[in-house]
Scaffold this motif. Structure first.
Motif, PDB file in Angstrom:
ATOM      1  N   GLY A   1      -2.166  -8.352  -9.740  1.00 36.29           N
ATOM      2  CA  GLY A   1      -3.476  -7.742  -9.873  1.00 36.29           C
ATOM      3  C   GLY A   1      -3.951  -7.034  -8.621  1.00 36.29           C
ATOM      4  N   ASP A   2      -3.207  -7.155  -7.518  1.00 36.07           N
ATOM      5  CA  ASP A   2      -3.608  -6.493  -6.276  1.00 36.07           C
ATOM      6  C   ASP A   2      -3.465  -4.980  -6.369  1.00 36.07           C
ATOM      7  N   THR A   3      -4.287  -4.304  -5.586  1.00 35.93           N
ATOM      8  CA  THR A   3      -4.148  -2.870  -5.353  1.00 35.93           C
ATOM      9  C   THR A   3      -3.591  -2.711  -3.946  1.00 35.93           C
ATOM     10  N   VAL A   4      -2.380  -2.154  -3.841  1.00 32.28           N
ATOM     11  CA  VAL A   4      -1.655  -2.117  -2.566  1.00 32.28           C
ATOM     12  C   VAL A   4      -1.181  -0.698  -2.279  1.00 32.28           C
ATOM     13  N   LEU A   5      -1.552  -0.191  -1.115  1.00 30.60           N
ATOM     14  CA  LEU A   5      -1.012   1.068  -0.619  1.00 30.60           C
ATOM     15  C   LEU A   5       0.047   0.743   0.418  1.00 30.60           C
ATOM     16  N   MET A   6       1.235   1.334   0.240  1.00 18.88           N
ATOM     17  CA  MET A   6       2.384   0.957   1.067  1.00 18.88           C
ATOM     18  C   MET A   6       2.894   2.126   1.907  1.00 18.88           C
ATOM     19  N   HIS A   7       3.040   1.879   3.216  1.00 14.61           N
ATOM     20  CA  HIS A   7       3.832   2.726   4.102  1.00 14.61           C
ATOM     21  C   HIS A   7       5.161   2.014   4.304  1.00 14.61           C
ATOM     22  N   SER A   8       6.265   2.770   4.393  1.00 13.55           N
ATOM     23  CA  SER A   8       7.544   2.080   4.274  1.00 13.55           C
ATOM     24  C   SER A   8       8.692   2.803   4.961  1.00 13.55           C
ATOM     25  N   SER A   9       9.719   2.017   5.252  1.00 11.17           N
ATOM     26  CA  SER A   9      11.007   2.516   5.713  1.00 11.17           C
ATOM     27  C   SER A   9      12.079   1.887   4.843  1.00 11.17           C
TER      28      SER A   9
ATOM     29  N   ARG B   1      -1.661  -5.634 -14.114  1.00  9.91           N
ATOM     30  CA  ARG B   1      -3.069  -5.452 -13.747  1.00  9.91           C
ATOM     31  C   ARG B   1      -3.233  -4.880 -12.347  1.00  9.91           C
ATOM     32  N   GLY B   2      -2.142  -4.756 -11.615  1.00  9.57           N
ATOM     33  CA  GLY B   2      -2.207  -4.247 -10.254  1.00  9.57           C
ATOM     34  C   GLY B   2      -1.879  -2.771 -10.175  1.00  9.57           C
ATOM     35  N   THR B   3      -1.983  -2.240  -8.970  1.00 12.48           N
ATOM     36  CA  THR B   3      -1.720  -0.823  -8.725  1.00 12.48           C
ATOM     37  C   THR B   3      -0.971  -0.683  -7.412  1.00 12.48           C
ATOM     38  N   LEU B   4       0.081   0.134  -7.434  1.00  9.23           N
ATOM     39  CA  LEU B   4       0.840   0.457  -6.230  1.00  9.23           C
ATOM     40  C   LEU B   4       0.588   1.916  -5.879  1.00  9.23           C
ATOM     41  N   LEU B   5       0.281   2.165  -4.601  1.00  3.74           N
ATOM     42  CA  LEU B   5       0.049   3.524  -4.107  1.00  3.74           C
ATOM     43  C   LEU B   5       0.957   3.786  -2.909  1.00  3.74           C
ATOM     44  N   LEU B   6       1.429   5.016  -2.797  1.00  3.13           N
ATOM     45  CA  LEU B   6       2.173   5.457  -1.631  1.00  3.13           C
ATOM     46  C   LEU B   6       1.646   6.806  -1.185  1.00  3.13           C
ATOM     47  N   PRO B   7       1.573   7.047   0.118  1.00  5.41           N
ATOM     48  CA  PRO B   7       1.141   8.364   0.593  1.00  5.41           C
ATOM     49  C   PRO B   7       2.143   9.427   0.160  1.00  5.41           C
ATOM     50  N   ALA B   8       1.627  10.580  -0.250  1.00  2.00           N
ATOM     51  CA  ALA B   8       2.473  11.711  -0.640  1.00  2.00           C
ATOM     52  C   ALA B   8       2.176  12.887   0.291  1.00  2.00           C
ATOM     53  N   LEU B   9       2.197  12.601   1.586  1.00  2.11           N
ATOM     54  CA  LEU B   9       1.761  13.572   2.591  1.00  2.11           C
ATOM     55  C   LEU B   9       2.676  14.791   2.619  1.00  2.11           C
ATOM     56  N   SER B  10       2.066  15.952   2.871  1.00  3.27           N
ATOM     57  CA  SER B  10       2.830  17.205   2.896  1.00  3.27           C
ATOM     58  C   SER B  10       2.388  18.104   4.040  1.00  3.27           C
ATOM     59  N   TYR B  11       1.814  17.516   5.077  1.00  2.00           N
ATOM     60  CA  TYR B  11       1.305  18.299   6.206  1.00  2.00           C
ATOM     61  C   TYR B  11       2.408  19.051   6.943  1.00  2.00           C
TER      62      TYR B  11
ATOM     63  N   GLY C   1     -11.129  -3.855  -3.203  1.00  2.00           N
ATOM     64  CA  GLY C   1     -10.450  -4.961  -2.540  1.00  2.00           C
ATOM     65  C   GLY C   1      -9.003  -4.658  -2.204  1.00  2.00           C
ATOM     66  N   GLY C   2      -8.700  -3.396  -1.913  1.00  2.00           N
ATOM     67  CA  GLY C   2      -7.336  -2.973  -1.682  1.00  2.00           C
ATOM     68  C   GLY C   2      -6.730  -3.499  -0.401  1.00  2.00           C
ATOM     69  N   LYS C   3      -5.406  -3.543  -0.391  1.00  2.00           N
ATOM     70  CA  LYS C   3      -4.634  -3.987   0.761  1.00  2.00           C
ATOM     71  C   LYS C   3      -3.658  -2.880   1.161  1.00  2.00           C
ATOM     72  N   ILE C   4      -3.243  -2.894   2.427  1.00  2.60           N
ATOM     73  CA  ILE C   4      -2.227  -1.974   2.908  1.00  2.60           C
ATOM     74  C   ILE C   4      -1.013  -2.773   3.344  1.00  2.60           C
ATOM     75  N   LEU C   5       0.146  -2.371   2.830  1.00  2.00           N
ATOM     76  CA  LEU C   5       1.412  -3.002   3.172  1.00  2.00           C
ATOM     77  C   LEU C   5       2.196  -2.061   4.078  1.00  2.00           C
ATOM     78  N   MET C   6       2.468  -2.512   5.298  1.00  2.00           N
ATOM     79  CA  MET C   6       3.300  -1.760   6.240  1.00  2.00           C
ATOM     80  C   MET C   6       4.678  -2.409   6.224  1.00  2.00           C
ATOM     81  N   LEU C   7       5.637  -1.712   5.641  1.00  2.00           N
ATOM     82  CA  LEU C   7       6.940  -2.302   5.354  1.00  2.00           C
ATOM     83  C   LEU C   7       8.015  -1.642   6.217  1.00  2.00           C
ATOM     84  N   GLY C   8       8.351  -2.302   7.331  1.00  2.00           N
ATOM     85  CA  GLY C   8       9.424  -1.830   8.182  1.00  2.00           C
ATOM     86  C   GLY C   8       9.088  -0.656   9.066  1.00  2.00           C
ATOM     87  N   CYS C   9       7.800  -0.363   9.235  1.00  2.00           N
ATOM     88  CA  CYS C   9       7.411   0.808  10.031  1.00  2.00           C
ATOM     89  C   CYS C   9       6.335   0.481  11.060  1.00  2.00           C
ATOM     90  N   GLY C  10       6.079  -0.797  11.302  1.00  2.00           N
ATOM     91  CA  GLY C  10       5.061  -1.171  12.264  1.00  2.00           C
ATOM     92  C   GLY C  10       3.665  -0.865  11.767  1.00  2.00           C
TER      93      GLY C  10
END
Length: 259
Positions: A19-27, A51-61, A137-146
């Motif tokens: 059920g968590d809403t998690v935005l993930m940065h990752s390696s 019931r949860g949601t996973l988000l990832l940045p789709a940056l294109s700068y 109540g979202g969380k951010i997951l930093m996975l292998g990237c500090g």
């Protein structure tokens, strides 16, 4: 134990719940697995559940710039790694509309969190998925990237009106949405690199028990951060020291208020 089950076990130990809403940065490389990026993403999606949601940045700068101001929902690639680029192609994933700081999401709140980003005139404004995370109540997951490459911290800077964060003159971008409808967006770019380098890892020292968890997911060092705490504590620190999250260049002028 299957890799999927190990990923879910490790995420549970870190604090990710159904059920968590998690935005993930990752390696992807840091995980140390030979499974495909899609397999890893599906396992993480399973950890947050239906019931949860996973988000990832789709940056294109890196590709959408002054001399190439065109952005497409379908065709503009992600410039921040294999997992985010893979994620945007998966079934059920939706993408927010922004020329440089879009977000992809899949799950219960995906449409809600990505809608309306095109109404902002900054990269991480109040209508962006990043800034909506605290409200759910979202969380951010930093996975292998500090803790350094955390786009949410741009939102903290914008929210707190850090004096260096935005350039005064907007750029006009030519946008194409999911239905191929075209429209223009006027967006102020971030001006952080004029004066210094991001020092977002400093937020780690401001977060207390229950606000930041550390652990491992497969072979990767991982951090799980509460976005409400990060927004509150980061904004408080900027109010005390406007340049706390910036390593100023020695020869840079002290930035003025350009917002």
């Amino acid at each position: 134990m299957e890799i999927r089950d190990r990923i879910i076990r490790d995420l549970r130990a870190l604090g990710v719940r159904e059920g968590d809403t998690v935005l993930m940065h990752s390696s992807m490389k840091s995980l140390g697995t030979d499974r495909t990026p899609a397999y890893v993403l599906d396992a993480i999606q399973d950890a947050v559940g239906e019931r949860g949601t996973l988000l990832l940045p789709a940056l294109s700068y890196a590709t959408v710039k002054f001399d190439q101001p065109n952005w497409s929902y379908h065709d503009t690639p992600v410039c921040v790694g294999l997992l985010p680029e893979t994620f945007r192609h998966l079934p059920g994933v939706v993408r927010s509309l922004h020329p440089t700081h879009s977000v992809c999401a899949r799950g219960a709140r995906a449409a809600e969190l990505t809608a309306g980003h095109e109404n902002d005139h900054t990269p991480v404004g109040e209508n962006s998925p990043y800034r909506r995370l605290p409200g759910v109540g979202g969380k951010i997951l930093m996975l292998g990237c500090g803790m350094g490459p955390m786009t949410f911290m741009h939102g903290v800077e914008e929210y707190a009106h850090a004096p260096y964060v935005l350039l005064p003159e907007p750029w006009v971008y030519h946008m194409e949405d999911a239905s191929r409808r075209r429209f223009d967006m006027s967006v102020h770019r971030h001006g952080i690199n004029r004066f210094g380098d991001q020092a977002y890892a400093r937020i780690e020292g401001l977060l207390g028990t229950g606000e930041l968890a550390r652990g491992r997911v497969l072979g990767a060092d991982a951090y799980l951060v509460d976005t409400n705490a990060m927004l509150r504590r980061g904004a408080e620190k900027i109010a005390q020291d406007p340049y706390y999250f910036l390593k100023l260049h020695i020869d840079a002028p002290v930035p003025g208020a350009v917002c």
